[in-house]
Design a protein around this motif. Structure first.
Motif, PDB file in Angstrom:
ATOM      1  N   SER A  34       0.842  -1.208   0.000  1.00 29.36           N
ATOM      2  CA  SER A  34       0.000   0.000   0.000  1.00 29.36           C
ATOM      3  C   SER A  34       0.870   1.248   0.000  1.00 29.36           C
ATOM      4  CB  SER A  34      -0.937  -0.010   1.216  1.00 29.36           C
ATOM      5  OG  SER A  34      -1.792  -1.127   1.178  1.00 29.36           O
ATOM      6  N   HIS A  35       1.874   1.248  -0.855  1.00 28.80           N
ATOM      7  CA  HIS A  35       2.833   2.354  -0.915  1.00 28.80           C
ATOM      8  C   HIS A  35       2.165   3.619  -1.433  1.00 28.80           C
ATOM      9  CE1 HIS A  35       6.580   4.519  -1.822  1.00 28.80           C
ATOM     10  NE2 HIS A  35       7.178   3.641  -1.045  1.00 28.80           N
ATOM     11  N   GLU A  36       2.686   4.777  -1.004  1.00 30.84           N
ATOM     12  CA  GLU A  36       2.113   6.054  -1.439  1.00 30.84           C
ATOM     13  C   GLU A  36       2.362   6.311  -2.918  1.00 30.84           C
ATOM     14  OE1 GLU A  36       5.931   8.816  -0.068  1.00 30.84           O
ATOM     15  OE2 GLU A  36       4.004   8.990   0.964  1.00 30.84           O
ATOM     16  N   VAL A  37       3.343   5.640  -3.484  1.00 32.08           N
ATOM     17  CA  VAL A  37       3.588   5.722  -4.916  1.00 32.08           C
ATOM     18  C   VAL A  37       3.028   4.471  -5.580  1.00 32.08           C
ATOM     19  CG1 VAL A  37       5.330   5.810  -6.746  1.00 32.08           C
ATOM     20  CG2 VAL A  37       5.639   7.159  -4.660  1.00 32.08           C
ATOM     21  N   SER A  38       2.147   4.664  -6.537  1.00 35.13           N
ATOM     22  CA  SER A  38       1.570   3.543  -7.269  1.00 35.13           C
ATOM     23  C   SER A  38       2.494   3.155  -8.418  1.00 35.13           C
ATOM     24  CB  SER A  38       0.190   3.937  -7.807  1.00 35.13           C
ATOM     25  OG  SER A  38      -0.352   2.921  -8.620  1.00 35.13           O
ATOM     26  N   LYS A  58      -2.761   9.076  -7.653  1.00 34.12           N
ATOM     27  CA  LYS A  58      -1.641   8.981  -6.733  1.00 34.12           C
ATOM     28  C   LYS A  58      -0.356   9.164  -7.541  1.00 34.12           C
ATOM     29  CE  LYS A  58      -1.425   5.522  -3.981  1.00 34.12           C
ATOM     30  NZ  LYS A  58      -1.422   4.121  -3.479  1.00 34.12           N
ATOM     31  N   THR A  60       2.621   8.246  -9.459  1.00 27.54           N
ATOM     32  CA  THR A  60       2.675   6.964 -10.164  1.00 27.54           C
ATOM     33  C   THR A  60       3.978   6.789 -10.924  1.00 27.54           C
ATOM     34  OG1 THR A  60       0.263   6.947 -10.425  1.00 27.54           O
ATOM     35  CG2 THR A  60       1.530   5.492 -11.867  1.00 27.54           C
TER      36      THR A  60
END
Length: 260
Positions: A34-38, A58, A60
């Motif tokens: 569930s990282h803040e960077v997709s 998000k 990306t």
């Protein structure tokens, strides 16, 4: 990464991952954490914007896995490789030569500048910024850039693009399409819809996103919103009493981006 490599690629520790497998594993790890960077991956060269944005945009990392030839890169792709490394969204290119993985960060003429992940240095202990010596700082750079000719590259490569904002994603699309308009053979295109199959085996659809059929039978993206109406309206969407915005399948790029 080794565990997910076994799950997705059936490879044991010590076996090589190709660029396709590596991109897929990175996406799976980011989703799992569930990282803040997709991480968005594509192997057919099409970036499906509805999948990139989903419920909300998000930051990306887009990974485009490509095969640009048989045993060597087809020269028709040289201009795009060079142009790609100059894009502000570029995160470099993962590739190399046969049996040697390299990371390309720039180019000079017909040669790419690269970092070799097989070349390691002793770790530097963390300390206050003012306490680092010149010898410590020197370990983070190369005195002599390494280069390799485009003609020697393995054709299997992964192009990376980091889009921190939705505006950056729109800008990336515009720049790639301008390259195509100028006659450059590009390796990627953009589509406003969803990919035919976008989920990994262990993934579930993001909450707040669904699909629905419009009155003419076409499928459209549904973004669930709070009951309180948001400011701004658009003639390309319809709002239901349940707090949904339905983006019509044939809305223009500008309308689609504005709604998301």
């Amino acid at each position: 990464m080794a565990a997910m490599g076994r799950q997705f690629e059936g490879k044991d520790i010590g076996e090589w991952f190709g660029p396709y497998g590596t991109a897929r594993i990175l996406r799976g790890l980011a989703h799992q954490a569930s990282h803040e960077v997709s991480v968005y991956t594509t192997t057919d060269g099409v970036v499906y914007l509805a999948d990139v944005c989903e419920a909300e945009f998000k930051p990306t990392l887009i990974l485009v896995a490509s095969m640009l030839g048989i045993d060597r890169v087809n020269p028709v792709y040289y201009p795009f490789i060079q142009a790609s490394l100059m894009l502000p969204q570029s995160a470099g290119i993962a590739g190399g030569r046969p049996s040697s993985a390299l990371y390309f960060a720039g180019f000079q003429g017909d040669e790419l500048l690269y970092l070799d992940p097989h070349y390691t240095r002793p770790a530097v202990a963390r300390r206050e910024n003012s306490s680092y010596s010149q010898a410590d700082l020197a370990t983070y750079s190369c005195a002599n850039p390494r280069r390799i000719a485009l003609s020697r590259l393995d054709p299997c490569m992964v192009f990376g693009y980091y889009c921190a904002t939705l505006e950056s994603l729109v800008d990336l699309r515009s720049r790639v399409e301008l390259l195509a308009d100028d006659g450059v053979k590009v390796i990627m295109t953009f589509d406003n819809g969803h990919a035919p199959e976008m989920a990994l085996p262990s993934e579930t659809p993001a909450s707040g996103v669904d699909t629905a059929n419009t009155e003419d039978g076409q499928q459209a993206l549904v973004t669930r919103l709070p009951e309180t109406p948001s400011s701004g309206t658009s003639t390309s969407s319809s709002r239901s009493t349940s707090g949904e915005i339905v983006l019509e399948a044939d809305c223009s790029e500008e309308e689609w981006v504005t709604e998301l």
